[in-house]
Design a protein around this motif. Structure first.
Motif, PDB file in Angstrom:
ATOM      1  N   ARG A  69      22.153  24.706  36.624  1.00  0.00           N
ATOM      2  CA  ARG A  69      22.977  23.643  37.191  1.00  0.00           C
ATOM      3  C   ARG A  69      24.004  23.167  36.175  1.00  0.00           C
ATOM      4  NH1 ARG A  69      23.694  18.412  36.994  1.00  0.00           N
ATOM      5  NH2 ARG A  69      22.064  18.108  35.418  1.00  0.00           N
ATOM      6  N   GLN A  70      23.542  22.958  34.952  1.00  0.00           N
ATOM      7  CA  GLN A  70      24.444  22.486  33.911  1.00  0.00           C
ATOM      8  C   GLN A  70      25.475  23.552  33.550  1.00  0.00           C
ATOM      9  OE1 GLN A  70      22.198  20.996  30.592  1.00  0.00           O
ATOM     10  NE2 GLN A  70      21.484  19.189  31.700  1.00  0.00           N
ATOM     11  N   LEU A  71      25.050  24.806  33.500  1.00  0.00           N
ATOM     12  CA  LEU A  71      25.963  25.886  33.172  1.00  0.00           C
ATOM     13  C   LEU A  71      27.052  26.014  34.232  1.00  0.00           C
ATOM     14  CD1 LEU A  71      26.568  28.081  31.115  1.00  0.00           C
ATOM     15  CD2 LEU A  71      25.052  29.624  32.380  1.00  0.00           C
ATOM     16  N   HIS A  72      26.697  25.812  35.491  1.00  0.00           N
ATOM     17  CA  HIS A  72      27.685  25.846  36.574  1.00  0.00           C
ATOM     18  C   HIS A  72      28.737  24.764  36.347  1.00  0.00           C
ATOM     19  CE1 HIS A  72      29.335  26.316  40.620  1.00  0.00           C
ATOM     20  NE2 HIS A  72      29.293  25.000  40.722  1.00  0.00           N
ATOM     21  N   TYR A  73      28.307  23.580  35.918  1.00  0.00           N
ATOM     22  CA  TYR A  73      29.255  22.493  35.656  1.00  0.00           C
ATOM     23  C   TYR A  73      30.149  22.827  34.466  1.00  0.00           C
ATOM     24  CZ  TYR A  73      31.164  17.849  34.877  1.00  0.00           C
ATOM     25  OH  TYR A  73      32.028  16.796  34.711  1.00  0.00           O
ATOM     26  N   VAL A  74      29.579  23.416  33.436  1.00  0.00           N
ATOM     27  CA  VAL A  74      30.374  23.809  32.261  1.00  0.00           C
ATOM     28  C   VAL A  74      31.459  24.793  32.669  1.00  0.00           C
ATOM     29  CG1 VAL A  74      30.281  25.094  30.079  1.00  0.00           C
ATOM     30  CG2 VAL A  74      28.562  23.343  30.581  1.00  0.00           C
ATOM     31  N   ARG A  75      31.115  25.768  33.511  1.00  0.00           N
ATOM     32  CA  ARG A  75      32.105  26.742  33.970  1.00  0.00           C
ATOM     33  C   ARG A  75      33.200  26.071  34.798  1.00  0.00           C
ATOM     34  NH1 ARG A  75      27.222  30.654  35.788  1.00  0.00           N
ATOM     35  NH2 ARG A  75      26.981  31.848  33.842  1.00  0.00           N
ATOM     36  N   ALA A  76      32.797  25.129  35.638  1.00  0.00           N
ATOM     37  CA  ALA A  76      33.756  24.469  36.523  1.00  0.00           C
ATOM     38  C   ALA A  76      34.726  23.578  35.764  1.00  0.00           C
ATOM     39  CB  ALA A  76      33.020  23.641  37.570  1.00  0.00           C
ATOM     40  N   VAL A  85      16.477  21.530  27.357  1.00  0.00           N
ATOM     41  CA  VAL A  85      16.769  22.239  28.607  1.00  0.00           C
ATOM     42  C   VAL A  85      16.473  23.720  28.387  1.00  0.00           C
ATOM     43  CG1 VAL A  85      18.505  22.802  30.341  1.00  0.00           C
ATOM     44  CG2 VAL A  85      18.549  20.566  29.210  1.00  0.00           C
ATOM     45  N   LYS A  86      15.486  24.230  29.073  1.00  0.00           N
ATOM     46  CA  LYS A  86      15.024  25.592  28.856  1.00  0.00           C
ATOM     47  C   LYS A  86      15.996  26.610  29.442  1.00  0.00           C
ATOM     48  CE  LYS A  86      10.988  28.591  29.548  1.00  0.00           C
ATOM     49  NZ  LYS A  86       9.638  28.680  30.163  1.00  0.00           N
ATOM     50  N   PRO A  87      16.413  27.612  28.649  1.00  0.00           N
ATOM     51  CA  PRO A  87      17.289  28.661  29.173  1.00  0.00           C
ATOM     52  C   PRO A  87      16.655  29.354  30.372  1.00  0.00           C
ATOM     53  CG  PRO A  87      17.179  28.781  26.782  1.00  0.00           C
ATOM     54  CD  PRO A  87      16.136  27.782  27.205  1.00  0.00           C
ATOM     55  N   GLY A  88      17.457  29.566  31.425  1.00  0.00           N
ATOM     56  CA  GLY A  88      16.959  30.226  32.622  1.00  0.00           C
ATOM     57  C   GLY A  88      16.345  29.293  33.644  1.00  0.00           C
ATOM     58  N   SER A  89      16.164  28.033  33.273  1.00  0.00           N
ATOM     59  CA  SER A  89      15.594  27.063  34.203  1.00  0.00           C
ATOM     60  C   SER A  89      16.631  26.638  35.231  1.00  0.00           C
ATOM     61  CB  SER A  89      15.092  25.827  33.450  1.00  0.00           C
ATOM     62  OG  SER A  89      16.189  25.121  32.883  1.00  0.00           O
ATOM     63  N   GLU A  90      16.157  26.002  36.287  1.00  0.00           N
ATOM     64  CA  GLU A  90      17.074  25.524  37.333  1.00  0.00           C
ATOM     65  C   GLU A  90      18.046  24.498  36.765  1.00  0.00           C
ATOM     66  OE1 GLU A  90      16.819  23.160  41.617  1.00  0.00           O
ATOM     67  OE2 GLU A  90      15.112  24.362  40.927  1.00  0.00           O
ATOM     68  N   GLU A  91      17.550  23.624  35.893  1.00  0.00           N
ATOM     69  CA  GLU A  91      18.412  22.615  35.275  1.00  0.00           C
ATOM     70  C   GLU A  91      19.471  23.268  34.393  1.00  0.00           C
ATOM     71  OE1 GLU A  91      19.854  18.771  34.103  1.00  0.00           O
ATOM     72  OE2 GLU A  91      18.897  19.649  35.870  1.00  0.00           O
ATOM     73  N   HIS A  92      19.082  24.278  33.664  1.00  0.00           N
ATOM     74  CA  HIS A  92      20.046  24.997  32.818  1.00  0.00           C
ATOM     75  C   HIS A  92      21.142  25.630  33.662  1.00  0.00           C
ATOM     76  CE1 HIS A  92      21.529  28.592  30.621  1.00  0.00           C
ATOM     77  NE2 HIS A  92      21.545  27.754  29.604  1.00  0.00           N
TER      78      HIS A  92
END
Length: 237
Positions: A52-59, A43-50
């Motif tokens: 999305r996943q980071l938002h879930y980690v925060r939540a 998963v490339k840093p700064g990508s849309e997928e990254h």
């Protein structure tokens, strides 16, 4: 704000505290370690997928990390690979001196212990990471019991298992309503509320704000863990 269930002989002699964001300041290391783990899985840093996943980690801050990776990557093998990479990255950051006690946390724990209360530290991290944090802070002998999800059957927050494991293992109280729980995330609050704890205190030094903490079951919201001993004293008065 909701009120705690009245408890006869109001003594809160078991206090279950979260670590990162509550008693331990890690300056956003969870997100940094997650990015390293996700990159290892392509998963490339700064990508849309990254993002999305980071938002879930925060939540889901406060949840068992392996559960988070199971949700994000689906396959068990990928989830375990990501979790291992996360733990390694977080451990390296910890070893680099990137964690510190939340101001007043050590003093709060010492005061609670001096008052005859049993204090337990809990985390959503694996045992190896929890031990690395404790070692970095010199906290291995600070409390009589520390728990990670694996110590309580494998289910982390928002399940109440770690709080109930503390209740069963310490024998410090004979009524779950005499437990005080404190944490910085909605998952900490849900875990405390589901355990039946009489005090479920949210702190504003970590992931989630007052509204989210209260909506998830906080009986009280504090500026920091340093305020918890006085809160317990008032509740017992």
């Amino acid at each position: 704000m909701t009120s705690a269930t009245p408890v006869p002989d109001r003594r809160f002699d078991l206090v279950v505290l979260d670590m990162a964001g509550t008693t331990v300041a890690d300056g956003g290391l969870v997100e940094q370690a997650f990015s390293a783990a996700a990159e290892r899985l392509g998963v490339k840093p700064g990508s849309e997928e990254h993002e999305r996943q980071l938002h879930y980690v925060r939540a889901t801050m406060g949840e068992s990390k392996i559960s988070v990776f199971r949700h994000l990557f689906g396959e068990e093998e990928k989830a375990r690979c990501a979790n291992t990479a996360f733990e390694e990255a977080y451990g390296e950051l910890v070893d680099g001196g990137r964690v510190a006690p939340v101001p007043g946390a050590r003093e709060a724990v010492d005061r609670l212990a001096a008052e005859g209360r049993t204090v337990v530290l809990t985390t959503g991290f694996a045992r190896t990471t929890q031990d690395a944090v404790l070692a970095a802070l010199g906290w291995h002998d600070l409390v009589p019991l520390t728990l990670c999800p694996a110590d309580a059957g494998g289910r982390g927050r928002p399940c109440p298992d770690m709080v109930l494991a503390a209740f069963l293992r310490t024998g410090a109280v004979d009524d779950v309503r005499r437990i005080a729980v404190a944490g910085d995330t909605s998952y900490d609050m849900l875990s405390g509320a589901r355990s039946g704890a009489g005090i479920v205190a949210g702190v504003l030094t970590g992931a989630h704000d007052r509204d989210r903490l209260e909506r998830s079951g906080a009986t009280h919201v504090l500026g920091s863990i340093a305020e918890l001993p006085d809160l317990i004293a008032r509740a017992e008065a």
